[in-house]
Design an enzyme around this catalytic site. Structure first.
Site, PDB file in Angstrom:
ATOM      1  N   GLN A  63      51.672  78.851  54.563  1.00 45.96           N
ATOM      2  CA  GLN A  63      52.283  80.144  54.217  1.00 45.96           C
ATOM      3  C   GLN A  63      53.800  80.149  54.384  1.00 45.96           C
ATOM      4  O   GLN A  63      54.388  81.164  54.745  1.00 45.96           O
ATOM      5  CB  GLN A  63      51.661  81.297  55.030  1.00 45.96           C
ATOM      6  CG  GLN A  63      50.180  81.192  55.314  1.00 45.96           C
ATOM      7  CD  GLN A  63      49.307  80.997  54.068  1.00 45.96           C
ATOM      8  OE1 GLN A  63      49.760  81.220  52.953  1.00 45.96           O
ATOM      9  NE2 GLN A  63      48.079  80.589  54.263  1.00 45.96           N
ATOM     10  N   HIS A  64      54.450  79.022  54.156  1.00 45.44           N
ATOM     11  CA  HIS A  64      55.909  78.926  54.194  1.00 45.44           C
ATOM     12  C   HIS A  64      56.397  78.875  52.745  1.00 45.44           C
ATOM     13  O   HIS A  64      56.700  77.810  52.208  1.00 45.44           O
ATOM     14  CB  HIS A  64      56.361  77.673  54.950  1.00 45.44           C
ATOM     15  CG  HIS A  64      55.822  77.584  56.343  1.00 45.44           C
ATOM     16  ND1 HIS A  64      55.743  76.395  57.036  1.00 45.44           N
ATOM     17  CD2 HIS A  64      55.341  78.537  57.175  1.00 45.44           C
ATOM     18  CE1 HIS A  64      55.228  76.626  58.239  1.00 45.44           C
ATOM     19  NE2 HIS A  64      54.979  77.926  58.340  1.00 45.44           N
ATOM     20  N   ILE A  65      56.471  80.016  52.097  1.00 44.11           N
ATOM     21  CA  ILE A  65      56.715  80.094  50.659  1.00 44.11           C
ATOM     22  C   ILE A  65      58.200  79.872  50.377  1.00 44.11           C
ATOM     23  O   ILE A  65      59.031  80.746  50.628  1.00 44.11           O
ATOM     24  CB  ILE A  65      56.269  81.456  50.106  1.00 44.11           C
ATOM     25  CG1 ILE A  65      54.830  81.754  50.523  1.00 44.11           C
ATOM     26  CG2 ILE A  65      56.409  81.492  48.592  1.00 44.11           C
ATOM     27  CD1 ILE A  65      54.451  83.215  50.384  1.00 44.11           C
TER      28      ILE A  65
END
Length: 543
Positions: free
Chosen positions: A469-471
């Site tokens: 979830q490190h966009i």
């Protein structure tokens, strides 16, 4: 007659980057309106939601789903807000509410290593940043002081710093101490730098070690976007929640003149301003730009060269789970406290990705209980196996680098949400460069298990990468408009008064959790938004 909404600055998104930018702008004398698509929810309610949730391991379950501002939901069923176009799934998670997604982050506040910003020059892959690490160092420090980052600079020589961390490290959990001691001489295990109080800071208490940093810290020792949004309001920012911005309007000179938003009943409002800052996140920001079409910009705002949405990056993970030969009792203290960072950089990055090795400290009781019940195990055997796993099971995962590739992108789907707006669509794959990094980690996984006396080794499927979830990417900064959306200050190439902040502007992902770097870059961008006499140099007495 409808109220006229106008300000010097209009900020779209109240997450950690947007809120801190809005706060600084207001502190320096500007009028600011901040528009947030999702609702405002008090922290006490979120804590209660977590405690009452039947899905304790689902870190999204405490956060309200708003039909007018949907975010991806995968459990118990996928709501398909983020449409998957493949070839590899990208199940990103984020929150649309006041404060944004850092309500449920692990608070890891890593800096990049300097070479992350010179990938093309040094290794012939990726791109170079439009500025170097040394230029970002004071903004990193500023971000760390605002967020209250705890760490020990001596443990992280790969990310040099000119000043100490604001706080000493959070107390090391017993399990991590034993892992560090047993790996010593082969691997250096360091405390993760975290935006979590090791002592009273900013009128918030120290970490109490409750082990539910995700989905929410029960005592507010951990920094999050809700704190940033409150600070922005205290500085004079006007925050309007449940305001879904669906279009940016431009004039004949290509300047942005208004943001249009819907309320939950689909009533439309127009907000004018002098400068606009979009800080929605790496998926919702390109979605908004792509939706903002006109005769002059038929493919969307800031998208003259078709770069909006491209270069989607994250940090996929592979993992090893095994049983150590001594009791460790994971689950006391923070959930993600320690890492091995020696493999983040080196000449090998010409051929395969760098990565961190991250140790998980999440209690095994819930996951083991679910597994045993599915296996049909009950009675004394259940008790024996539960105790064994809770005491001895441990895991280590990779945090792998992904290169900025234009075919990895966020686009618009033909499917619509409740307000009639197109849902975002993810085109994503994991290339050979990243897969080779995962392959190189297998040797280290086995060596770590050997040093811990490991048995019952369970490797993750070689074709199944977990998402962190490190966009990153999708609105990348750079000097060349043909391969970037905005310049080194976050100003879009096509619109002189439109700025982008957040993880989407990061040109490369490296191996560091992206939030701290995004905040530092956003704070640096404020200098280009304000007259020189109110920028960073003036603030530091250097003008």
């Amino acid at each position: 007659m409808a109220e006229e909404l106008s300000a010097d600055f209009v900020v779209v998104g109240s997450g950690i980057c947007g809120a801190l930018v809005a706060m600084v702008l207001a502190q320096r004398g500007a009028s600011v309106i901040m528009l947030e698509a999702g609702p405002r929810v008090e922290r006490a309610q979120l804590v209660a939601n977590f405690r009452n949730s039947p899905r304790r391991s689902d870190w999204m379950s405490p956060y309200p789903f708003s039909p007018w501002a949907p975010h991806p939901v995968y459990r118990p069923e996928d709501n398909e807000h983020l449409v998957q176009a493949g070839p590899y799934p990208y199940p990103a998670e984020y929150i649309r509410m006041v404060g944004g997604s850092t309500w449920h982050w692990a608070a890891l506040a890593w800096r990049n290593v300097p070479n992350d910003m010179r990938m093309h020059s040094l290794y012939g892959v990726g791109v170079d940043w439009p500025f170097d690490y040394d230029e970002l160092d004071p903004y990193y420090q500023w971000a760390e002081e605002l967020m209250g980052v705890a760490g020990d600079g001596d443990e992280h020589p790969d990310s040099p710093r000119s000043q100490p961390y604001p706080m000493e490290p959070v107390a090391e959990p017993w399990a991590m101490r034993r892992i560090r001691e047993r790996l010593a001489g082969t691997y250096r295990v360091a405390n993760n730098p975290v935006a979590r109080n090791s002592r009273t800071f900013d009128r918030r208490p120290a970490c109490c070690g409750s082990n539910n940093c995700q989905p929410i810290c029960p005592v507010d020792a951990q920094y999050h976007g809700g704190i940033a949004a409150a600070a922005a309001e205290a500085a004079g920012v006007r925050l309007i929640s449940s305001a879904v911005v669906y279009k940016l309007e431009h004039d004949s000179q290509d300047r942005i003149v208004a943001a249009h938003y819907y309320d939950p009943e689909r009533n439309s409002y127009r907000v004018t301003g002098g400068t606009f800052v979009v800080a929605a996140n790496g998926i919702e920001t390109p979605r908004l730009l792509l939706m903002s079409t006109s005769d002059r910009f038929p493919n969307g705002i800031a998208n003259r060269t078709d770069m909006v949405g491209r270069h989607l990056m994250d940090h996929p993970s592979t993992s090893l789970t095994f049983d150590a030969d001594e009791d460790l009792w994971l689950g006391r203290g923070p959930q993600s406290p320690s890492s091995i960072s020696a493999l983040r950089d080196g000449p090998f990055r010409e051929d395969y990705s760098g990565y961190r090795l991250d140790f998980t400290n999440i209690s095994r009781v819930d996951s083991t209980t679910q597994r045993l019940l599915l296996e049909g195990v009950y009675g004394p055997e259940f008790e024996r196996r539960l105790r064994h796993s809770a005491a001895r099971e441990m895991s280590v995962k990779t945090v792998l680098e992904v290169l900025p590739r234009p075919e990895n992108r966020i686009a618009l789907s033909s499917r619509k949400d409740a307000l009639g707006l197109p849902r975002p669509q993810a085109h994503y794959d994991i290339d050979t460069y990243t897969r080779r990094g995962a392959e190189s980690a297998l040797w280290h996984f086995r060596r770590i298990a050997e040093l811990m006396g490991g048995s019952n080794l369970r490797f993750s499927d070689e074709n199944a990468f977990a998402n962190n979830q490190h966009i990153c990417g999708t609105t990348s900064m750079g000097e060349d408009p043909n391969i970037s959306v905005c310049d080194g200050w976050g100003r879009t190439h096509d619109h002189e008064n439109l700025f982008l902040v957040g993880t989407g502007v990061l040109p490369t992902a490296g191996t560091a959790n992206s939030t701290l770097t995004a905040v530092a870059v956003a704070l640096r961008s404020v200098d280009a938004m304000l007259p020189a006499e109110r920028g960073w140099a003036a603030e530091q007495g250097k003008s």
